[in-house]
Scaffold this motif. Sequence first.
Motif, mmCIF file in Angstrom:
data_model
loop_
_atom_site.group_PDB
_atom_site.id
_atom_site.type_symbol
_atom_site.label_atom_id
_atom_site.label_comp_id
_atom_site.label_asym_id
_atom_site.label_seq_id
_atom_site.Cartn_x
_atom_site.Cartn_y
_atom_site.Cartn_z
ATOM 1 N N LEU A 108 3.310 1.513 -1.980
ATOM 2 C CA LEU A 108 3.950 1.880 -3.206
ATOM 3 C C LEU A 108 3.174 2.792 -4.108
ATOM 4 O O LEU A 108 1.941 2.506 -4.569
ATOM 5 N N ASP A 109 3.633 4.067 -4.142
ATOM 6 C CA ASP A 109 2.875 5.308 -4.901
ATOM 7 C C ASP A 109 3.863 5.764 -6.027
ATOM 8 O O ASP A 109 4.894 5.272 -6.129
ATOM 9 N N HIS A 150 0.823 -1.223 0.046
ATOM 10 C CA HIS A 150 -0.080 -0.042 0.051
ATOM 11 C C HIS A 150 0.891 1.240 0.041
ATOM 12 O O HIS A 150 0.506 2.272 -0.286
ATOM 13 N N ASN A 210 -1.009 -2.728 -11.219
ATOM 14 C CA ASN A 210 -1.701 -1.465 -11.250
ATOM 15 C C ASN A 210 -0.927 -0.250 -10.417
ATOM 16 O O ASN A 210 -0.586 0.687 -10.962
ATOM 17 N N LEU A 211 -0.186 -0.635 -9.488
ATOM 18 C CA LEU A 211 0.618 0.259 -8.490
ATOM 19 C C LEU A 211 1.804 0.625 -9.045
ATOM 20 O O LEU A 211 2.485 1.701 -9.015
ATOM 21 N N THR A 256 -3.726 -5.684 -8.203
ATOM 22 C CA THR A 256 -3.462 -4.532 -7.629
ATOM 23 C C THR A 256 -2.056 -3.998 -7.536
ATOM 24 O O THR A 256 -1.694 -2.807 -7.848
ATOM 25 N N GLN A 298 1.550 2.806 -12.048
ATOM 26 C CA GLN A 298 1.245 4.200 -11.639
ATOM 27 C C GLN A 298 2.771 4.794 -11.317
ATOM 28 O O GLN A 298 2.917 6.043 -11.355
ATOM 29 N N ALA A 299 3.463 3.966 -10.614
ATOM 30 C CA ALA A 299 4.878 4.477 -10.460
ATOM 31 C C ALA A 299 5.789 4.565 -11.487
ATOM 32 O O ALA A 299 7.147 4.854 -11.147
#
Length: 429
Positions: free
Chosen positions: A348-349, A346, A387-388, A384, A391-392
């Motif tokens: 990982l942004d 969670h 996808n993360l 998930t 986005q990174a």
Amino acid sequence: MSAGRVCEGAGWFSWWGFSPARNLLSLGEKLQMNVLLVGSGDPRHILKTMADSPVEENLHMWVIESSMDVVARQLLLLYFIILLKPRRSKMFCFQRRLKFSWSFLETQKSGVRQKRRCERDELARILKLWIQPAGSSPVIMSKAWDYRVRQHLGTRYDSKKGCFDWDLTMKLHEKGCGVISKQQYVQWRGKGLAFEMREGIYQTTNPTLLSTRVFNKKGDKVGIQGYWGDIVSSPYLSFGIESDDKKLLKTQNGQNLHTAQDISFANLQELFRCLSSRRRYLSTSHSDTEAEEAPTLSQQKSLNDLMHLSGVSVTFLPLDSLQKLPQKQKYRHYFNSIYFSASCVHQLDPMMGQIAAPDAVLVVELAKYILDLNKEQEAGFAETVANLALQAGFEPWCEGASDGASDGSSDGTSDGGSDGIHAVFIQQK
């Protein structure tokens, strides 16, 4: 589903990981020297990477954990494994490594900001609890373990051995962990005892596995000390289910000739042999205030029984530092390899792309061995993660076959990809 309540089995403190040890330098298009690990739980990846990295190259590993309890135990294990000669007795090693950790804390007093001082004080508090005489712990581990098992199984507690057998045969064995024997697994599930290295009565509480979990009771926060780690997946996953030595994986009449305990012992012996080939001191160079304030394995000249490692440095960063790294110029495009555990996905942004070096590799632990999840939840977790990572700024690394080494090899990640153990990504061009 596992024979228990969702999420209860995995626990709230990651004393060990849900995947085998990996050499995080074996991935990508070039040799990586700066490695960031987020929530690895135990030092398996650190040790494996150290052992397999070239002696002539410098390696700096940066570690961020979710609690000071885990940091304290990692420091202890690293000191015990890397720095002490194996001929020392276990009791002496335990006492000595505590003294080492405590003396190191004393060197960190000057120039520490208030928040960092709080973390240092918390680490000191934890170590003090460990130094208490044997038998003086307020927690009886057998009762703490049994409490967790009862909470996890609920009404199935009276048939717990059947539940244990189900999780082993229908979950772990089906996922390729046939080397985990029923006798050892059931004993660990029932009593918390995973490894028996010699005959004797194991009745002394291991203080390094105790922690405080905060509960909300009628609006008040109450801290309860106990065992709050994994009670389902087992610590055999770190070193006990894969091996480069094919003899350890042989079967006869459908039965494995060696157990996960045997394989763990053999893998660690080989790891120690590789580590001992390094001849110079453990590196301690740091270039910014944050690194200097973090608990770091460093050369202690007062100890004359060190295993000297060349070109290796391990830095434990403050607990809240992950989101702050992109703000520091030093860490811009800095890390060649970044590892996230399943429990920290969670975090990982998109900001993580800013600290990744060109052609950096991102390795994410998946939920294959979190037994409380069903197949749909496991697949959803992997989606998930993908996808993360996208986005990174990372895309799936498709070179070679897959992460998992279906033949039991312990260096499977060198092939990239994913088989449900780790997902491997590379920075987008």
